[in-house]
Every structure is written in structure tokens, then in C-alpha cells.
Enzyme design. Structure first.
Site, PDB file in Angstrom:
ATOM      1  N   GLN A 111       0.831  -1.199   0.000  1.00 37.23           N
ATOM      2  CA  GLN A 111       0.000   0.000   0.000  1.00 37.23           C
ATOM      3  C   GLN A 111       0.870   1.255   0.000  1.00 37.23           C
ATOM      4  OE1 GLN A 111      -3.554  -0.335   0.353  1.00 37.23           O
ATOM      5  NE2 GLN A 111      -3.624   1.813  -0.146  1.00 37.23           N
ATOM      6  N   PHE A 112       1.380   1.634  -1.176  1.00 39.23           N
ATOM      7  CA  PHE A 112       2.259   2.803  -1.242  1.00 39.23           C
ATOM      8  C   PHE A 112       1.550   4.089  -0.840  1.00 39.23           C
ATOM      9  CE2 PHE A 112       0.325   3.301  -5.371  1.00 39.23           C
ATOM     10  CZ  PHE A 112       0.368   4.664  -5.615  1.00 39.23           C
ATOM     11  N   THR A 113       0.218   4.124  -0.941  1.00 38.72           N
ATOM     12  CA  THR A 113      -0.510   5.354  -0.636  1.00 38.72           C
ATOM     13  C   THR A 113      -0.464   5.708   0.857  1.00 38.72           C
ATOM     14  OG1 THR A 113      -2.631   4.205  -0.434  1.00 38.72           O
ATOM     15  CG2 THR A 113      -2.054   5.096  -2.613  1.00 38.72           C
TER      16      THR A 113
END
Length: 147
Positions: free
Chosen positions: A78-80
Site C-alpha cells: 500500500q504505497f498510498t
């Protein structure tokens, strides 16, 4: 590294309408990686998450860990989680590690969880995923490997 963990009765992840991971009782972990992260961050979070006492005992108190309840972990990259929304209306993702470094540490995190004798299911790194879960409690926590 940053992790959002949710205690779940069941969860699954699909990619292109194909189920690629599924668990029953356990934790869904959304995992973000930043530039400064290394193996020690992945190992720290794996041990912290698998031993965190957030499952209820017979008295209804959060006194049991994922390992104590023989639970599983659904791991989602989950890079966000490293999106910066302080300016403007569009998040800036400059703090997120690049895909190559992030994928390596994401996989290392999953391996460290497996070394804790916890079954791991995963999504597909970098893919658009649909995650469904029954948040039990609800219990949701945010953990970071650094202060």
C-alpha cells in the site's frame, strides 16, 4: 515502514476478478515502505504485528496475539500510506519507496511473518486490488517501524 492493521473474521483480495488471497480469523495488513526502510524495519513490524495482543481471551480482554489464536495474515502492499496531503488536493507520493525497493522489503516482511509461524496470504504487488474484509471489533491500528 508503516502498517495499518485490521483484526478480521475473514478477508480476501482479488485482482482482475480472480481471488488471489484469502484468510479466516486474523489480520489484514496494509503495508507501506519509505526510502529509509531496511530489513530491520520489516523484521521489527513482522514481530510486532504477530505478537501484538489484540485478540480477545475468554474474559473478553484483548490479551491474545495472532499467534495465540492460530490466525492468518493477509498482506497488501500500500504505497498510498506515504501520501502527503498537506498541500493542495492531490496527494504527493514522494515519500513512498520506488517499486523495486518496496517490493523487496514487502516480500521480506512476508517472509519474516512466516518465520513467526503465521500463515501469510498476499495480494499482487503493484496491481489494482479489491480487498474485502469483516473488521472484527472493529479493531484498527497504525504501526510504524520508526518514531
Amino acid at each position: 515502514m508503516k502498517a495499518v492493521i485490521q483484526r478480521t473474521a475473514n478477508a480476501n483480495v482479488t485482482v482482475d476478478n480472480q481471488k488471489v488471497g484469502e484468510i479466516e480469523e486474523g489480520l489484514v495488513v496494509l503495508l507501506g515502505v519509505t526510502h529509509e526502510d531496511g530489513l530491520e524495519d520489516a523484521e521489527y513490524l513482522a514481530k510486532k504485528i504477530t505478537n501484538l495482543r489484540i485478540f480477545e481471551d475468554d474474559s473478553g480482554k484483548m490479551n491474545r496475539s495472532l499467534k495465540d489464536v492460530d490466525g492468518s495474515l493477509l498482506s497488501i502492499s500500500q504505497f498510498t500510506l506515504y501520501g502527503d496531503t498537506r498541500k493542495g488536493r492531490r496527494p504527493n507520493f514522494m515519500q513512498a519507496a520506488g517499486p523495486e525497493a518496496a517490493e523487496e522489503l514487502y516480500e521480506q516482511f512476508n517472509d519474516f511473518v512466516r518465520k513467526e509461524n503465521v500463515p501469510v496470504e498476499t495480494g499482487k504487488f503493484g496491481a489494482m486490488m479489491d480487498v474485502q474484509l469483516t473488521n472484527n471489533g472493529p479493531v484498527t491500528l497504525i504501526l510504524e517501524s520508526r518514531e
